[in-house]
Motif scaffolding. Sequence first.
Motif, PDB file in Angstrom:
ATOM      1  N   LEU A  79      -3.558  -2.620  -6.936  1.00 16.81           N
ATOM      2  CA  LEU A  79      -2.397  -2.917  -7.779  1.00 16.81           C
ATOM      3  C   LEU A  79      -1.182  -3.318  -6.939  1.00 16.81           C
ATOM      4  O   LEU A  79      -0.440  -4.232  -7.316  1.00 16.81           O
ATOM      5  CB  LEU A  79      -2.049  -1.717  -8.658  1.00 16.81           C
ATOM      6  CG  LEU A  79      -3.020  -1.447  -9.801  1.00 16.81           C
ATOM      7  CD1 LEU A  79      -2.654  -0.141 -10.510  1.00 16.81           C
ATOM      8  CD2 LEU A  79      -3.033  -2.601 -10.780  1.00 16.81           C
ATOM      9  N   LEU A  80      -0.992  -2.662  -5.805  1.00 21.02           N
ATOM     10  CA  LEU A  80       0.112  -3.024  -4.914  1.00 21.02           C
ATOM     11  C   LEU A  80      -0.061  -4.448  -4.398  1.00 21.02           C
ATOM     12  O   LEU A  80       0.890  -5.227  -4.382  1.00 21.02           O
ATOM     13  CB  LEU A  80       0.196  -2.044  -3.745  1.00 21.02           C
ATOM     14  CG  LEU A  80       1.272  -2.344  -2.702  1.00 21.02           C
ATOM     15  CD1 LEU A  80       2.658  -2.248  -3.319  1.00 21.02           C
ATOM     16  CD2 LEU A  80       1.134  -1.400  -1.527  1.00 21.02           C
ATOM     17  N   GLN A  81      -1.258  -4.802  -3.995  1.00 26.49           N
ATOM     18  CA  GLN A  81      -1.506  -6.159  -3.507  1.00 26.49           C
ATOM     19  C   GLN A  81      -1.304  -7.181  -4.623  1.00 26.49           C
ATOM     20  O   GLN A  81      -0.744  -8.253  -4.397  1.00 26.49           O
ATOM     21  CB  GLN A  81      -2.910  -6.278  -2.910  1.00 26.49           C
ATOM     22  CG  GLN A  81      -3.103  -5.463  -1.645  1.00 26.49           C
ATOM     23  CD  GLN A  81      -2.069  -5.766  -0.572  1.00 26.49           C
ATOM     24  OE1 GLN A  81      -1.730  -6.905  -0.320  1.00 26.49           O
ATOM     25  NE2 GLN A  81      -1.535  -4.719   0.043  1.00 26.49           N
ATOM     26  N   ALA A  82      -1.753  -6.864  -5.823  1.00 23.20           N
ATOM     27  CA  ALA A  82      -1.556  -7.777  -6.956  1.00 23.20           C
ATOM     28  C   ALA A  82      -0.067  -7.976  -7.233  1.00 23.20           C
ATOM     29  O   ALA A  82       0.381  -9.096  -7.500  1.00 23.20           O
ATOM     30  CB  ALA A  82      -2.265  -7.237  -8.200  1.00 23.20           C
ATOM     31  N   ALA A  83       0.704  -6.905  -7.151  1.00 24.50           N
ATOM     32  CA  ALA A  83       2.152  -7.015  -7.359  1.00 24.50           C
ATOM     33  C   ALA A  83       2.795  -7.872  -6.271  1.00 24.50           C
ATOM     34  O   ALA A  83       3.676  -8.684  -6.553  1.00 24.50           O
ATOM     35  CB  ALA A  83       2.781  -5.622  -7.379  1.00 24.50           C
ATOM     36  N   ARG A  84       2.355  -7.718  -5.031  1.00 25.34           N
ATOM     37  CA  ARG A  84       2.895  -8.538  -3.946  1.00 25.34           C
ATOM     38  C   ARG A  84       2.572 -10.012  -4.156  1.00 25.34           C
ATOM     39  O   ARG A  84       3.412 -10.876  -3.950  1.00 25.34           O
ATOM     40  CB  ARG A  84       2.342  -8.074  -2.604  1.00 25.34           C
ATOM     41  CG  ARG A  84       2.962  -6.794  -2.119  1.00 25.34           C
ATOM     42  CD  ARG A  84       2.419  -6.424  -0.769  1.00 25.34           C
ATOM     43  NE  ARG A  84       3.149  -5.317  -0.208  1.00 25.34           N
ATOM     44  CZ  ARG A  84       2.835  -4.730   0.920  1.00 25.34           C
ATOM     45  NH1 ARG A  84       1.805  -5.146   1.619  1.00 25.34           N
ATOM     46  NH2 ARG A  84       3.548  -3.728   1.373  1.00 25.34           N
TER      47      ARG A  84
END
Length: 171
Positions: free
Chosen positions: A19-24
Amino acid sequence: LIVGAFGGALFALAASFVLLQAARFALIAHVKGKGIELSEAGFPDLHAQFIACCERLQIETPPKAYIVNGRGGLWTFAATVPGTRFVVLTPGVVAAMGKHVDRVRFHIGHELGRLRMQHLGVALLRWPAMWLPLLGAAYSRARETTRDRHGLACSGSPEGAARALAALSAV
């Protein structure tokens, strides 16, 4: 029971990472889609200031820099996505600093300091320490002070840096 709890924690950790990578990636898509990249053709004066700050801080490969409409907000930020580093400025910051190049350079240097000191990376390993009383606050303040020193180095004017910092604090 322990194996199930460990598996659940491992799954939660992996899901958080995804999820963090998707947000980035969503952030970089937004910046590239809505922003204007600083270049010699677009915003040549601001681009020259940005390159001068990169040289002053001995950043060999300057990150990409963008201007994104902040709807009047006075904020800047830096981010990394695997393979991409970038700095985002808003027209509000540039306009608020007016003709004072040293103040704009402070903001640029502050964000370049975030990238140069890698304050964005490996946050997961620092996360447990950030919850400890005094240690977390001291570490956070030390990171901000380091970034402010980068801003001062780029600004070239202690007075201009102080005024830029005061404007940023007032928001």
